[in-house]
Structures are given as C-alpha cells and as structure tokens.
Design a protein around this motif. Structure first.
Motif, short mmCIF file in Angstrom:
data_model
loop_
_atom_site.label_atom_id
_atom_site.label_comp_id
_atom_site.label_asym_id
_atom_site.label_seq_id
_atom_site.Cartn_x
_atom_site.Cartn_y
_atom_site.Cartn_z
N THR A 173 39.21 -9.73 8.45
CA THR A 173 39.13 -8.27 8.58
C THR A 173 38.12 -7.66 7.61
N ARG A 174 37.89 -8.31 6.49
CA ARG A 174 36.93 -7.79 5.52
C ARG A 174 35.49 -8.18 5.86
N HIS A 175 35.31 -9.09 6.79
CA HIS A 175 33.97 -9.56 7.14
C HIS A 175 33.68 -9.40 8.63
N THR A 176 34.33 -8.43 9.28
CA THR A 176 34.09 -8.14 10.69
C THR A 176 33.43 -6.78 10.81
N ASP A 177 32.35 -6.71 11.58
CA ASP A 177 31.59 -5.48 11.80
C ASP A 177 31.81 -5.01 13.23
N VAL A 178 32.34 -3.80 13.39
CA VAL A 178 32.64 -3.26 14.71
C VAL A 178 31.70 -2.11 15.07
N SER A 179 30.59 -2.00 14.37
CA SER A 179 29.67 -0.88 14.63
C SER A 179 28.88 -1.07 15.91
N ALA A 180 28.72 -2.30 16.38
CA ALA A 180 27.92 -2.56 17.58
C ALA A 180 28.68 -3.55 18.46
N LEU A 181 29.65 -3.04 19.22
CA LEU A 181 30.43 -3.90 20.12
C LEU A 181 29.67 -4.13 21.42
N ASP A 182 29.78 -5.34 21.96
CA ASP A 182 29.15 -5.65 23.24
C ASP A 182 30.21 -5.70 24.33
N ASP A 183 29.86 -6.31 25.46
CA ASP A 183 30.78 -6.35 26.61
C ASP A 183 32.02 -7.18 26.34
N PHE A 184 32.01 -8.02 25.32
CA PHE A 184 33.19 -8.82 24.98
C PHE A 184 34.11 -8.09 24.02
N GLY A 185 33.78 -6.89 23.65
CA GLY A 185 34.65 -6.10 22.79
C GLY A 185 34.79 -6.70 21.41
N LEU A 186 36.03 -6.74 20.95
CA LEU A 186 36.30 -7.24 19.61
C LEU A 186 36.17 -8.77 19.53
N VAL A 187 36.19 -9.44 20.66
CA VAL A 187 36.19 -10.91 20.66
C VAL A 187 34.95 -11.45 19.96
N GLN A 242 43.19 -4.08 14.87
CA GLN A 242 42.39 -2.95 15.34
C GLN A 242 42.61 -1.71 14.47
N ALA A 243 43.84 -1.51 14.03
CA ALA A 243 44.10 -0.34 13.18
C ALA A 243 43.35 -0.44 11.86
N LEU A 244 43.13 -1.66 11.37
CA LEU A 244 42.40 -1.84 10.12
C LEU A 244 40.88 -1.78 10.32
N LEU A 245 40.41 -2.28 11.45
CA LEU A 245 38.96 -2.36 11.66
C LEU A 245 38.36 -1.06 12.14
N MET A 252 48.91 7.40 14.95
CA MET A 252 49.04 6.73 16.24
C MET A 252 48.19 5.46 16.35
N ALA A 253 47.27 5.21 15.42
CA ALA A 253 46.54 3.94 15.42
C ALA A 253 47.47 2.77 15.12
N TRP A 254 48.58 3.00 14.41
CA TRP A 254 49.52 1.95 14.07
C TRP A 254 50.67 1.85 15.06
N TRP A 255 50.64 2.66 16.10
CA TRP A 255 51.74 2.67 17.05
C TRP A 255 51.89 1.34 17.80
N PRO A 256 50.82 0.65 18.19
CA PRO A 256 51.02 -0.65 18.85
C PRO A 256 51.86 -1.63 18.02
N LEU A 257 51.65 -1.67 16.72
CA LEU A 257 52.45 -2.55 15.88
C LEU A 257 53.90 -2.07 15.82
N PRO A 264 41.57 6.20 16.16
CA PRO A 264 42.51 5.58 17.12
C PRO A 264 41.81 5.16 18.41
N LEU A 265 42.37 4.12 19.03
CA LEU A 265 41.85 3.63 20.31
C LEU A 265 42.49 4.38 21.48
N TYR A 266 41.89 4.20 22.65
CA TYR A 266 42.40 4.64 23.94
C TYR A 266 42.30 6.16 24.11
N ALA A 267 41.59 6.52 25.18
CA ALA A 267 41.48 7.94 25.53
C ALA A 267 42.84 8.52 25.91
#
Length: 771
Positions: free
Chosen positions: A197-211, A258-261, A324-329, A265-268
């Motif tokens: 989580t400390r070494h993941t960059d989510v600024s430029a996601l592609d079609d594979f999303g977080l994967v 996801q809540a940490l990265l 609500m970002a922590w609601w999934p957990l 919040p996710l989802y429209a």
C-alpha cells in the motif's frame, strides 16, 4: 526376637545383604545433655551400629539382574510396600532420616509428609528402602543424624542410571511456539500488504484498474495468507480464533486496500446515496414524486438513508462521504456473524465452517458491499435465515417451541428493516422462506407468512406511488428470462482490461458453483443433513423470470446464492466432513479414555505434509480463487475512482448553479452526480435513444445547444465532461475516447458555449444566454 525377613517376604527384592533393624524390643539410649539439637527440636541422636550388632544378619537374596527403574517408580514402590514385621506401609525415608524410630519422639504428621515428598526426589533402592524402615509401632523416632554408609557387598552390580524420559519436564517454549505458529503467516502477510500500500501509485489507472497498479508484494501477501489459513484450518487442534483472525485479515486486504489508496470514495452510486442522505438532512422529511421526480423512489424506501442521516448527526460530520470509503469493510464484517450462525446450525466441523466463510468472502465480488441499502439489507437477510434455521426447525422435544413468540418478534423487526430499506431483498427472502417451509424439517409457515404480510403492507402504502408507475413494465418482464439476463447496451465490456476482468469474475463465480456441485455429489451426508443450505442456494434462481432489475438481476442472484453455494464448495475441498448428528453419535459411542483425558495436549510444531491430492490441490484451488477476487472486484477501478480534482470540478458546478438549472453530461458516472437533485436537473445523453446519440456524435455543439435551450433564466444550462464519464463510456462499449474528444472540441469551438472551469479531471461549459 522374630527371625529376619526372607527375600520372599520383602516387598521388593534386595540384591545384597545389609544390616537392618527389625527388632522392635530394642530401646534407644537416653540423649546426653550435651547432644546437639536436631532439626526436629528433640536433640536425640542415634547410632544404628549397636542395634545392627544385636540382630543376626539377613540372609542374602539371590542376585537379580539390574533393571532400569525410574525415580518415580522406585519411590512409589518403597512407599506402598507393607512392612514385614508390622504389616503397615512404611513412610518414605529421607536423606537425613534414620532407618529406625523410637516411640518417645514427638514427630508430627507434617514432618512425615515433608519426608515423603523429599523421598520422591532421591534415587532409592526399593528393597533396601522397604526393610530399612521396618520398626515396631511403639518404637521411638531417633535423631536425624546421617546414618553411616553401608558398603556395597562384593559382586553386586552398580545401580544403573535413570533412563525414563517421562521424568523430564517438557520444554515450555517449543509448545508455546507450536501453538502460536499461525501468527507467523499472518504477520508476514500484513507486513507485505502494508509495504504494498505504501508503494502503489493509483494516479494513472489503465483498463485493468487496480490490478496493474498494485505492487507485487500485495500478491505475495495474499498467497502467504491463503497458505497459512489452509494449513491452520485443516488442523483440528487449532482453536477457531486463528481462523477468524485469518478471515479478518483477508477482509482487510480485500476491502480496506482501496480505502487506503484512494483519497476519495469509490462508486458514483455511493455518491448518489450520499446526496439522498443530504436531502433528508436538508428537507427534514420525505417528499413525493411531484417534487423529486424519479428520485422519489428513495423516499419511498427510506430505511437505510434515515439511519445514515441519524448516524451523520451522531458523529458530528459534514456528510456520509467522510466515512463511506470504509463501508465495504464494515458491511463485510457484519456478514460474518449470521454466516457463522447459519453454518454452525449444521456442523461443528471448524474446517468446513471457516473454509466456507473464506470462499464466501472471495466469491462475493459483485460489489454490493459499497455504501448502499443492499449491503445492509443483505446482512439482515442472512440474519433472518439464521433465526429461522436455528429456532424454527423441528427440535424433536416437547419444549422445542418454548419462547418462539420472542423469536417471532425479532423476526418481524428484521423483516421490517429489510422491507423499508430495499426493493429486491424482500422478494429474495420470500422465495427462500417458502422453499424452506416446503421441507419437513422447517414446515413452519410463520416466518414466510410474516414476511409476506409486512412486504405487502409496505407495498400497498408507502411504496404504492412508485409501484403504480412501474407495474406495467414489471408485468411485461415476467417470464422473459432472456431479456432479464441480458446486460443490454452500455454494459458490455470493451477493451483488453475490461474483458479480462469480466472473464475473471465469471470464472470465479462459475468455479464456486462447480465446486458446490462437486461437494453435493462427493459429501453425501450433507445432501440430507444440510438440505436447507442447498435450498438457500437454489431459491434465488426463479427470480430470473421476475425482472431484469436494471440489467443487474444476474449479479444479484449470484450474490444471494453464495451463502449456500460456499458451504458445499468448501465441502468439496475437504476429505471428510462431519455433521452435528454424526458428532453426537461419535460422542455417545466412543467416549474418551481416562488415559487420553489425563495426558496433556501438546501441539506439534508445523511440518509440511506429504505431497498428496487432499492437501495441495485444494490449496491451489483456494489460492486461485483468492487471487481471482482482486481483478473481479477491483478491475474496474478506472471507472469507479474519481480523483480529487474531478470532485473539485463538479463541486464548483453546484456551488454556482442557480435553482432549476440543467446539467448535461455523457453519463452519470462522476462524483456528486445527484448533488442537490431537488433543485438541479440532469440529462445524460448516452442514456437516450441510440438514434439521438448518433445525432450528437455527428454535430455535437448544435444538437446539444438545441437540447439545452429550453432552460429559462435565471437558471443556467451546463455541459460537463469528466474523466470518469470517458472511462465508463469506453469500458462499457458506448462511445470511445476519439468520439468523446470530438464532442468536447466541438463544444469548445462553438460560440454558444462558454468555458467555466477546466483541469485534468474534466471540463465545464455553460450555455450563453444569447444562445
């Protein structure tokens, strides 16, 4: 004087003769005045040599081969052997106690007990200990001066060393380490997850999303966690707390990443539900369709939103977006209790229970754990099933229904909370309860009738306006299974990443269902003992014929089938499972032996099992399912994640939009899409007819200006195009990036539109008053 005892009369054979005091008529000499005081305070001394001189020597016993005797065995034999002269069991001697005693010595019972305890720590010879303490009942206890050492006779064998390892105290730390070894994979997995989580960059996601954005250590942590869980849960001696710890860490790695990265919040849809809560807090009550239009449906099922509004006020936060970002957990943890109650209704096999919970967690990729009424309604749904399965079955006794009225009240409360919060879940609950009531074990119609009555009462009162408008379409969709299963335009994945993640989700669900089928075939005992769970898995299938539910019915059916399917899928991975009936029969027919109860349980150190099908193949299946969850659940994060600058752009729009303004956008996939929906209208042109969409693509600025011209001042008409809209249109097969860029350039070059704001999250234009 009685003749000396022969070897046959001794309690333990003596290998060599020695001077023994067996005459009870001998009296000890008076104690001299200057004799030193002994430990017992009498000051008496003793010299056994004169007494031994008055006795004839004991005949030598035939020599016996030396034997290896443990200390405890020797002490026990000496303590329990009867005295040859008095017939009494002698007291065990100590290192300082003489072999004879006198009658006038005031020795207390406490000193004798201490001497007996000390004798167990000394190495004794059984035969000599038995005859050395032979004395008359009235003999006086001599002083505790050390007796002279009797030399071993010639030809006697030396005393062998003690070789019984049972006398040695077991080492404490290996046992504790063996009992706590499951903590090692847990800590390693958590450490790898924190590093990822400390070494993941989510600024430029592609079609594979977080994967594709996740650091490789995240995958290593999941693998370590899965392997540790499997080897822990297969060991029957491990307490269930370790399995619970593994499941909680799994939920943290799956739902909290996801809540940490992501900073927002996710989802429209989660942002939409936040807007509904904001409306309740602003208006202070429910409103009808005459003021809210299509959004009035949320005021007709307000249970979840009213509860969240109360929670926002209780916490003192600005809005539900703060948590609500922590609601999934949170919602995933809420499912654990009813799941455990349901599974424990049919078995106490911890392997089966926790493997089923694990498979449920990794198989629940549908994404309905986000901030939504469905997440809470599903937990309540499982709660109702837990109450019915545990309290409304055939107990077989006269007091089986005692207190059922209390459970019926609790059942009514849970059903009411479901009915006032969600539209689909009551229907799923009704078909499941009816299926259970058709069996002999749960032939009690109280739960089903209670649910139907409450559901109909709400539909005919508070929800009647919505149902009256939607009833024609609902009636037409009944029986049209092909159309209900079809996803429809705008929900077909396009692009390599979207297709790959979509197939990962399908394979994951298909694998769980196939494993469940294999469990039904392989574990025949479960077909009868766990038949209600099989019905729970099959009951949602008829809902395919009821409605399409916005092209989401197939996903909802999979989610409601999962609790029962996960149980049988777990049974397919285990060699042999036990039910409650089998456990009771085993306890009745094979009680534990006393030796087994007396022996302390020692947990062995972990060791890799031998390569065989029953260990490694299920582990690989479990690992594949756990890893497949990530692309199934997070593969569309490019669509679901909204960067802070995109949120700021949309917030700027609603901060300046007058009442009755209109917002035109490609689709509703952007944050705050329903912000202030009670005073600002919305139009998403990709939801319109396909022919009108083609017109917009051919001449974007002209057609859009015509559609927006109906807004009357002082209201304004805005055109909004954001990063989230582009990602959603591309990945769901609507318009590609080139077409959306053409629309944007056409609007930018048209004099009918004026630029309001622009950043890397999107662009905002307003229709000029002259247009």
């Amino acid at each position: 004087m009685r003749p000396p005892a022969t070897p046959r009369e001794r309690s333990v054979p003596e290998p060599a003769p020695g001077p023994e005091a067996t005459d009870g008529s001998h009296r000890a000499a008076p104690t001299p005045p200057d004799a030193p005081e002994t430990a017992d305070g009498t000051g008496a001394t003793s010299d056994p040599a004169p007494r031994a001189a008055q006795e004839p020597p004991t005949p030598a016993a035939s020599p016996e081969p030396p034997t290896t005797v443990s200390r405890k065995q020797a002490a026990k034999a000496a303590a329990t052997s009867p005295d040859p002269t008095t017939g009494r069991s002698p007291q065990p001697p100590t290192a300082t106690q003489p072999p004879t005693a006198t009658a006038s010595d005031p020795v207390t019972a406490a000193s004798q007990e201490s001497a007996a305890a000390a004798s167990e720590e000394a190495s004794v010879r059984p035969g000599r200990a038995a005859t050395a303490r032979a004395h008359h009942p009235t003999a006086r206890e001599p002083s505790i001066a050390p007796a002279p050492t009797t030399p071993e006779p010639s030809g006697s064998a030396p005393e062998p060393p003690v070789t019984d390892l049972s006398d040695l105290a077991p080492a404490a730390w290996p046992a504790r380490a063996a009992a706590a070894w499951p903590a090692l994979p847990l800590l390693v997995a958590l450490a790898l997850w924190v590093y990822a989580t400390r070494h993941t960059d989510v600024s430029a996601l592609d079609d594979f999303g977080l994967v594709s954005a996740l650091h490789s250590t995240f995958w290593a942590g999941l693998a370590v966690l899965t392997a540790g869980f499997w080897f822990t849960v297969r060991d029957r001696r491990r307490p269930g707390a370790w399995s619970l710890a593994y499941v909680l860490v799994l939920l943290v790695m799956e739902r909290a990443t996801q809540a940490l990265l992501y900073p927002t919040p996710l989802y429209a849809w989660a942002w939409k539900h936040d807007a509904v809560i904001d409306h309740l807090l602003t208006s202070g009550g429910l409103q009808g369709a005459d003021r809210l239009g299509d959004m009035a449906v949320y005021d007709q099922w307000p249970g979840f939103f009213a509860a969240q509004a109360a929670l926002v006020r209780l916490l003192g936060v600005d809005n539900a977006a703060m948590y609500m970002a922590w609601w999934p957990l949170v919602s995933s943890v809420l499912l654990l209790l009813p799941l455990l109650l349901i599974y424990r209704t049919f078995t106490e096999d911890r392997r089966l229970i926790w493997t089923a919970v694990w498979l449920f967690c990794v198989g629940n990729w549908v994404g309905q754990d986000y901030f939504s009424p469905q997440s809470v309604a599903f937990a309540l749904h499982l709660g109702v099933l837990a109450v019915v399965l545990r309290r409304y079955g055939r107990s077989g006794g006269p007091h089986g229904r005692q207190g059922q009225a209390v459970w019926t009240v609790l059942l009514s409360v849970l059903v009411t909370a479901i009915v006032v919060s969600h539209q689909l879940t009551p229907g799923m609950l009704v078909v499941t309860l009816v299926a259970l009531a058709l069996t002999r074990r749960y032939r009690d119609w109280v739960p089903a009738v209670t649910t139907v009555v409450i559901f109909l009462a709400w539909c005919l009162t508070a929800a009647l306006p919505f149902l009256s408008a939607a009833m024609p379409d609902m009636i037409r969709s009944i029986g049209d299974i092909g159309a209900n299963v079809e996803t429809g335009y705008g929900t077909t994945p396009t692009g390599t990443g979207a297709v790959a993640t979509s197939w990962a989700a399908r394979l994951l669900s298909g694998s769980v269902l196939l494993l469940a089928l294999a469990g039904v075939v392989r574990q025949r005992v479960l077909r009868h003992r766990a038949l209600p769970l099989l019905l729970i898995a099959a009951a949602p299938l008829p809902m395919f014929a009821a409605s399409s539910y916005g092209s989401e019915m197939i996903f909802r059916v999979l989610m409601f089938m999962l609790p029962g399917a996960a149980f049988f899928a777990a049974a397919a991975l285990l060699p042999k499972v036990r039910t409650l009936a089998a456990d009771a029969a085993a306890r009745d027919t094979a009680p534990p032996s006393p030796a087994t109860r007396a022996r302390p349980r020692r947990v062995p150190l972990p060791a890799l099992p031998r390569p065989r099908y029953g260990v490694w193949v299920p582990l690989l299946v479990l690992l594949a399912g756990t890893l497949a969850f990530v692309p199934s659940y997070s593969g569309k994060d490019r669509v679901n994640y909204f960067p802070p600058r995109e949120v700021a752009l949309v917030q700027q729009l609603f901060d300046q939009a007058p009442d009755d303004s209109l917002v035109v956008a490609a689709n509703r996939n952007y944050p705050l899409a329903y912000e202030q929906y009670w005073r600002v209208d919305h139009y998403w042109f990709l939801d319109d007819d396909r022919r009108h969409v083609d017109e917009i693509v051919r001449d974007p600025a002209t057609v859009l200006a015509r559609d927006m011209a109906a807004v009357e001042p002082p209201a304004r008409a805005y055109f909004l195009l954001t990063r989230g809209q582009t990602a959603n249109s591309e990945m769901n097969g609507q318009l590609d990036r080139a077409q959306l860029d053409r629309i944007r350039e056409s609007v930018a070059s048209s004099p009918a539109f004026e630029l309001v704001a622009e950043n890397d999250g999107g662009v905002l234009y307003v229709l000029t008053p002259a247009s």
